[in-house]
Design an enzyme around this catalytic site. Structure first.
Site, PDB file in Angstrom:
ATOM      1  N   GLY A 135       0.890  -1.186  -0.004  1.00  0.00           N
ATOM      2  CA  GLY A 135      -0.045  -0.051   0.040  1.00  0.00           C
ATOM      3  C   GLY A 135       0.873   1.108  -0.030  1.00  0.00           C
ATOM      4  O   GLY A 135       0.289   2.227   0.346  1.00  0.00           O
ATOM      5  N   SER A 218       5.123  -5.433  -2.239  1.00  0.00           N
ATOM      6  CA  SER A 218       5.145  -3.757  -2.384  1.00  0.00           C
ATOM      7  C   SER A 218       5.712  -3.127  -1.266  1.00  0.00           C
ATOM      8  O   SER A 218       7.048  -3.416  -0.660  1.00  0.00           O
ATOM      9  CB  SER A 218       3.945  -3.360  -2.901  1.00  0.00           C
ATOM     10  OG  SER A 218       4.106  -1.854  -3.410  1.00  0.00           O
TER      11      SER A 218
END
Length: 547
Positions: A135, A218
């Site tokens: 995120g 991520s």
């Protein structure tokens, strides 16, 4: 008398410890879904698939009021038996100025999935997988993934842990004021708190605290490389292997360099006329703070806000230097690791209307403000106009290729080489499983799409491409789960890989050999010469760009 800094927090902790002595214990037998964590007891749910789940457990105190912008504290003891059958609230994201259902500032919750047999008198504790969601450090983008698929793929031989951590200003606000009367990098310290929670309590769920693999995608993968290099590579023995999916090297500001973010937030809050601006920010309600939780341009940028403004900062403590520099100097924990990325890791981030070299450079400078004209000219040379797609600018794929390699692909290759130089087992991958709809749209094989195969398409809240549930790409799921659960169980992806799948060779520089994941055609490959040249250049300017 003037109270010492933190005295109130210490007093609260003492009161909590006193309350803890009065928490009544509920006896349980082997196989009971009730776990006693000392500060409270949680009752899980036994599922028909042989897995028990505990949802929405607190691993830290609510980070609200005076605990806003501070490192996490121990959970507050609760004498009541807690029914752990619902996920806890997800942490508030940047960019959404209202609070949606299911989101809250009080969000430090953990879910545990474990084979039911692990708590039915079996003597062997099971390896543990702790997943850090992504995120961009500005949202919890993989909230509430279901661990059942991985556990089933492991033949009921692992325990899976998922959790929330603070993001945006709640997790990464930095300034002199926060340094003086708060804590820095508290989103990462939330993660560290969870790791310590696992060490202390995972045995209650049948997990082995001496065999913990951390993973993430991520920003979760960035967290992996930041924990590996935390405190200059100090090993606190909180984990024993790591697997990063699309590791990310974003800009890491210093505390001084982050001051503009704090000052702008204070001004938006109307706190700039108060004597104590940080206390003013703490006195805002969550709704008031969220209403001004936006990104703004970085000094020296192309003029637009970056994709992700709030991020970890160089604090001289947890994050002691830029990531490229720490790994160059060998300041990282030496444990078995997996790093890798997707073929087209930049496509979901870049403006589809990018129609010129100037627009491409403006976007890149928005993300990396220290880029010089000379450096941009070299990047323009390495990433010329590429494939064309309907309803997109001529330079969309060019800027996507550049950004994907700068932020994701090249850092993974660099870390893999850093590990191999220390003779630590290191594996690297390129995920190249094509979904027809994604390919047709120009996304190709986009950022972190492999999480859908690793977790199983039914366990990612509807995010998986449709082809992962059809004969076209269905076979990639057991293959990926075989490698990942093998790594979790043995810290080697090959030990329990599914029959017939290729042997995944370790990364060996300068050979630069990685596995290329494709449905039914997975094989080893050598990183192509262009990528090696491009990454060599991007690595050479990484510290200048504050990566």
């Amino acid at each position: 008398m003037v109270a010492l800094k933190g005295q109130g927090l210490q007093d609260n902790k003492l009161r909590n410890d006193e309350r803890l002595l009065n928490v009544p214990r509920i006896p349980r037998g082997p196989g009971s879904p009730i776990v006693d964590l000392g500060y409270t007891q949680y009752q899980g749910t036994e599922l028909a698939n042989g897995i028990t789940q505990w949802l929405g457990m607190r691993y830290a105190a609510p980070p609200v009021g005076n605990l806003r912008f501070r490192a996490p504290e121990d959970p507050v003891p609760n004498p009541s038996l807690q029914i752990a059958d619902k996920h806890g609230s997800v942490c508030l994201p940047t960019g959404s100025t209202t609070i949606s259902n299911g989101f809250a500032e009080d969000c430090l919750f953990v879910d545990v999935y474990a084979p039911t047999k692990a708590r039915q008198g079996h003597n062997s504790l099971l390896p543990v997988y702790v997943f850090i969601q992504g995120g961009g450090f500005n949202s919890n983008s993989n909230a509430n993934y279901n661990g059942s698929g991985l556990i089933t793929a492991s033949d009921l031989n692992i325990v899976v842990v998922t959790f929330n951590y603070r993001v945006g200003p709640y997790g990464f606000l930095a300034s002199k004021e926060v340094q003086d009367n708060g804590d820095l990098n508290v989103g990462l310290k939330d993660q560290r708190k969870l790791f310590k929670w696992v060490q202390k309590y995972i045995q209650e769920f049948g997990g082995n605290p001496n065999s913990v693999t951390i993973g993430g995608d991520s920003a979760g993968a960035a967290s992996v490389d930041l924990h590996l290099s935390a405190y200059g590579g100090r090993n606190d023995h909180l984990f024993h292997a790591a697997a990063a999916e699309s590791q990310s090297f974003g800009v890491q500001f210093t505390i001084e360099g982050s001051q503009y973010q704090y000052n702008a937030l204070v001004a938006r809050a109307g706190c700039n006329s108060t004597e104590d601006t940080l206390t003013c920010l703490r006195n805002l309600t969550a709704a008031e703070l969220q209403s001004i939780n936006i990104n703004i341009p970085s000094p020296g940028s192309g003029g637009d806000p970056p994709l992700y403004m709030y991020s970890n900062v160089i604090d001289g403590d947890f994050t002691q230097d830029f990531t490229y520099k720490l790994y160059k100097e060998g300041k990282f924990i030496k444990v078995p690791v997996i790093f890798g990325d997707d073929t087209n890791g930049g496509t979901i981030f870049t403006p589809r209307d990018t129609d010129s070299v100037a627009a491409m450079n403006e976007f890149l400078r928005d993300q990396f403000p220290n880029l010089s004209d000379t450096q941009l000219a070299q990047i323009d040379y390495y990433y010329p106009k590429a494939e064309q797609f309907p309803n997109t600018g001529e330079y969309w794929r060019a800027v996507s290729n550049a950004y994907g390699q700068m932020r994701y692909m090249c850092p993974g290759l660099y870390i893999s080489s850093a590990y191999s130089k220390t003779l630590t087992p290191s594996w690297n991958y390129r995920y190249n499983v094509e979904d027809p709809a994604q390919v047709a749209s120009g996304l190709g094989v986009p950022h972190t799409v492999e999480v859908n195969a690793i977790w199983g398409p039914e366990n990612v809240n509807g995010a998986a491409p449709a082809s992962y549930s059809t004969p076209l790409n269905r076979n990639i799921v057991p293959l990926m789960q075989g490698y990942w659960t093998s790594f979790i169980r043995t810290h080697n992806p090959n030990t329990y890989r599914i029959p017939g799948s290729p042997f995944w060779q370790e990364w060996i520089p300068p050979l630069m050999n990685r596995i290329r994941f494709e449905t039914n055609t997975t094989t080893m490959e050598i990183v192509d010469q262009d990528t090696q040249i491009h990454c060599g250049y991007l690595e050479s300017i990484g510290i200048i760009l504050q990566q």
